[in-house]
Design a protein around this motif. Structure first.
Motif, PDB file in Angstrom:
ATOM      1  N   SER A 230      14.158   6.384  -0.716  1.00  0.00           N
ATOM      2  CA  SER A 230      14.428   7.038   0.558  1.00  0.00           C
ATOM      3  C   SER A 230      15.672   7.906   0.448  1.00  0.00           C
ATOM      4  CB  SER A 230      14.629   5.992   1.659  1.00  0.00           C
ATOM      5  OG  SER A 230      15.815   5.249   1.428  1.00  0.00           O
ATOM      6  N   LEU A 231      15.760   8.907   1.308  1.00  0.00           N
ATOM      7  CA  LEU A 231      16.919   9.804   1.289  1.00  0.00           C
ATOM      8  C   LEU A 231      18.189   9.039   1.637  1.00  0.00           C
ATOM      9  CD1 LEU A 231      18.030  12.630   0.943  1.00  0.00           C
ATOM     10  CD2 LEU A 231      17.448  13.107   3.322  1.00  0.00           C
TER      11      LEU A 231
ATOM     12  N   ILE B  98      10.876  -3.255  -1.859  1.00  0.00           N
ATOM     13  CA  ILE B  98      10.525  -4.257  -2.873  1.00  0.00           C
ATOM     14  C   ILE B  98      11.726  -4.575  -3.751  1.00  0.00           C
ATOM     15  CG2 ILE B  98       9.072  -4.715  -4.890  1.00  0.00           C
ATOM     16  CD1 ILE B  98       6.922  -2.945  -3.534  1.00  0.00           C
ATOM     17  N   VAL B  99      12.447  -3.533  -4.185  1.00  0.00           N
ATOM     18  CA  VAL B  99      13.595  -3.740  -5.069  1.00  0.00           C
ATOM     19  C   VAL B  99      14.781  -4.310  -4.288  1.00  0.00           C
ATOM     20  CG1 VAL B  99      15.129  -2.616  -6.697  1.00  0.00           C
ATOM     21  CG2 VAL B  99      12.751  -1.945  -6.589  1.00  0.00           C
ATOM     22  N   HIS B 100      14.861  -4.002  -3.001  1.00  0.00           N
ATOM     23  CA  HIS B 100      15.869  -4.619  -2.136  1.00  0.00           C
ATOM     24  C   HIS B 100      15.713  -6.141  -2.161  1.00  0.00           C
ATOM     25  CE1 HIS B 100      18.434  -4.699   1.596  1.00  0.00           C
ATOM     26  NE2 HIS B 100      17.746  -5.815   1.790  1.00  0.00           N
ATOM     27  N   GLU B 101      14.466  -6.601  -2.072  1.00  0.00           N
ATOM     28  CA  GLU B 101      14.220  -8.045  -2.130  1.00  0.00           C
ATOM     29  C   GLU B 101      14.524  -8.599  -3.517  1.00  0.00           C
ATOM     30  OE1 GLU B 101      13.706  -9.796   0.599  1.00  0.00           O
ATOM     31  OE2 GLU B 101      13.827  -7.871   1.630  1.00  0.00           O
ATOM     32  N   LEU B 102      14.254  -7.802  -4.554  1.00  0.00           N
ATOM     33  CA  LEU B 102      14.646  -8.215  -5.901  1.00  0.00           C
ATOM     34  C   LEU B 102      16.157  -8.371  -5.994  1.00  0.00           C
ATOM     35  CD1 LEU B 102      13.930  -8.718  -8.905  1.00  0.00           C
ATOM     36  CD2 LEU B 102      14.169  -6.235  -9.262  1.00  0.00           C
TER      37      LEU B 102
ATOM     38  N   ASP C 282       5.632   5.862  -1.408  1.00  0.00           N
ATOM     39  CA  ASP C 282       6.569   5.950  -0.286  1.00  0.00           C
ATOM     40  C   ASP C 282       7.934   5.397  -0.697  1.00  0.00           C
ATOM     41  OD1 ASP C 282       7.008   6.178   2.795  1.00  0.00           O
ATOM     42  OD2 ASP C 282       7.672   4.147   2.285  1.00  0.00           O
ATOM     43  N   GLY C 283       8.978   6.196  -0.476  1.00  0.00           N
ATOM     44  CA  GLY C 283      10.318   5.814  -0.921  1.00  0.00           C
ATOM     45  C   GLY C 283      10.844   4.565  -0.242  1.00  0.00           C
ATOM     46  N   TYR C 284      10.641   4.438   1.063  1.00  0.00           N
ATOM     47  CA  TYR C 284      11.129   3.257   1.784  1.00  0.00           C
ATOM     48  C   TYR C 284      10.456   1.995   1.256  1.00  0.00           C
ATOM     49  CZ  TYR C 284      11.768  -0.178   5.494  1.00  0.00           C
ATOM     50  OH  TYR C 284      12.062  -1.329   6.186  1.00  0.00           O
ATOM     51  N   ALA C 285       9.156   2.055   1.044  1.00  0.00           N
ATOM     52  CA  ALA C 285       8.423   0.869   0.588  1.00  0.00           C
ATOM     53  C   ALA C 285       8.853   0.477  -0.828  1.00  0.00           C
ATOM     54  CB  ALA C 285       6.924   1.137   0.651  1.00  0.00           C
TER      55      ALA C 285
ATOM     56  N   HIS D 155       0.835  -1.203   0.000  1.00  0.00           N
ATOM     57  CA  HIS D 155       0.000   0.000   0.000  1.00  0.00           C
ATOM     58  C   HIS D 155       0.873   1.258   0.000  1.00  0.00           C
ATOM     59  CE1 HIS D 155      -3.275   2.751   0.837  1.00  0.00           C
ATOM     60  NE2 HIS D 155      -2.618   3.206   1.902  1.00  0.00           N
ATOM     61  N   LYS D 156       1.903   1.257   0.828  1.00  0.00           N
ATOM     62  CA  LYS D 156       2.779   2.427   0.888  1.00  0.00           C
ATOM     63  C   LYS D 156       3.530   2.621  -0.430  1.00  0.00           C
ATOM     64  CE  LYS D 156       3.526   2.455   5.889  1.00  0.00           C
ATOM     65  NZ  LYS D 156       4.530   2.306   6.978  1.00  0.00           N
TER      66      LYS D 156
END
Length: 260
Positions: free
Chosen positions: A175-176, A102-106, A95-98, A89-90
């Protein structure tokens, strides 16, 4: 098994970023200025460092992953990146963190296939993952995934025209903190050619200072040999001739006579 971090195959940050760009190309996102990570819900397979593999981005209930923001596993037939509904949802709201999560998990799915197939579960902790001091960055699964995430979401061509991490964060929708990591790495890469040029210039200057100086008045010797030392070192001095080797002085030649 699950933990905050794992030792994985060593990769330099430049290699990780290269793999992220390869994934962008495989997914047809090479020129995308702003990537929608939720598009991965429609992706059945991805490129990995060990070839193309089946993939699924799975949205699960918040109760299934109550304390983590994401989790990547191998279910026996495919790599599954799980995100709780709250993160989806975020991400949908920008939302930058969200989006980055997702891409972190990718990144785990792309870089750490063998570790996943061995049973590792690679989570993204809500409060941040803890990496033991004995795991160097270039062997840290979490560090590699962090570098991958920023490199995947950011379009290098446009980001390199920006002047601050804040601008990168806004344009790429990350995220920043992630933008700062990327911006610092890019600035370091851009500084290397200038640093190399400075080193080369200093080396050239040092060689110029230390190299032997050529004599200012280089003597041109005559074809005749010195009758004393036998060397071809004769040169004119005023109305006479002198041997540079033995310093014998001769009278000027008269009517073609040899030096006496």
């Amino acid at each position: 098994m699950s933990t905050d971090d794992f030792i994985v195959d060593p990769l330099r940050d430049t290699e990780v970023r290269s793999h992220a760009k390869a994934q962008r190309r495989f997914l047809g996102l090479e020129e995308a200025k702003r990537v929608d990570p939720l598009a991965l819900e429609q992706v059945p397979e991805i490129w990995t460092v060990h070839g193309i593999k089946p993939f699924k981005l799975e949205v699960v209930s918040d109760e299934e992953i109550p304390t983590d923001s994401g989790l990547t596993v191998f279910d026996g037939s495919r790599i599954v990146a799980k995100i709780p509904r709250r993160i989806r949802h975020k991400a949908f709201m920008g939302d930058g963190y969200a989006r980055y999560t997702i891409v972190h998990e990718l990144g785990h799915a792309t870089l750490h296939v063998h570790k996943l197939m061995q049973g590792a579960a690679l989570p993204r902790r809500r409060e941040g993952n803890l990496t033991p001091s004995w795991i160097p960055k270039f062997k840290s699964a979490e560090h590699q995934a962090m570098v991958f995430g920023a490199a995947f979401l950011i379009n290098d061509r446009s980001a390199r025209q920006l002047t601050s991490a804040d601008d990168v964060s806004v344009e790429a929708g990350i995220s920043l903190a992630a933008a700062r990591i990327y911006f610092e790495q890019v600035q370091e890469e851009l500084a290397r050619p200038a640093a190399a040029a400075r080193v080369r210039r200093m080396a050239d200057e040092a060689r110029a200072v230390l190299s032997p100086k050529k004599p200012i008045n280089t003597k041109a010797f005559l074809d005749a040999l010195c009758t004393y030392c036998g060397q071809q070192k004769l040169f004119p001095v005023g109305h006479k001739f002198m041997c540079h080797a033995c310093e014998k002085v001769y009278d000027r030649f008269q009517d073609g006579d040899d030096v006496q």
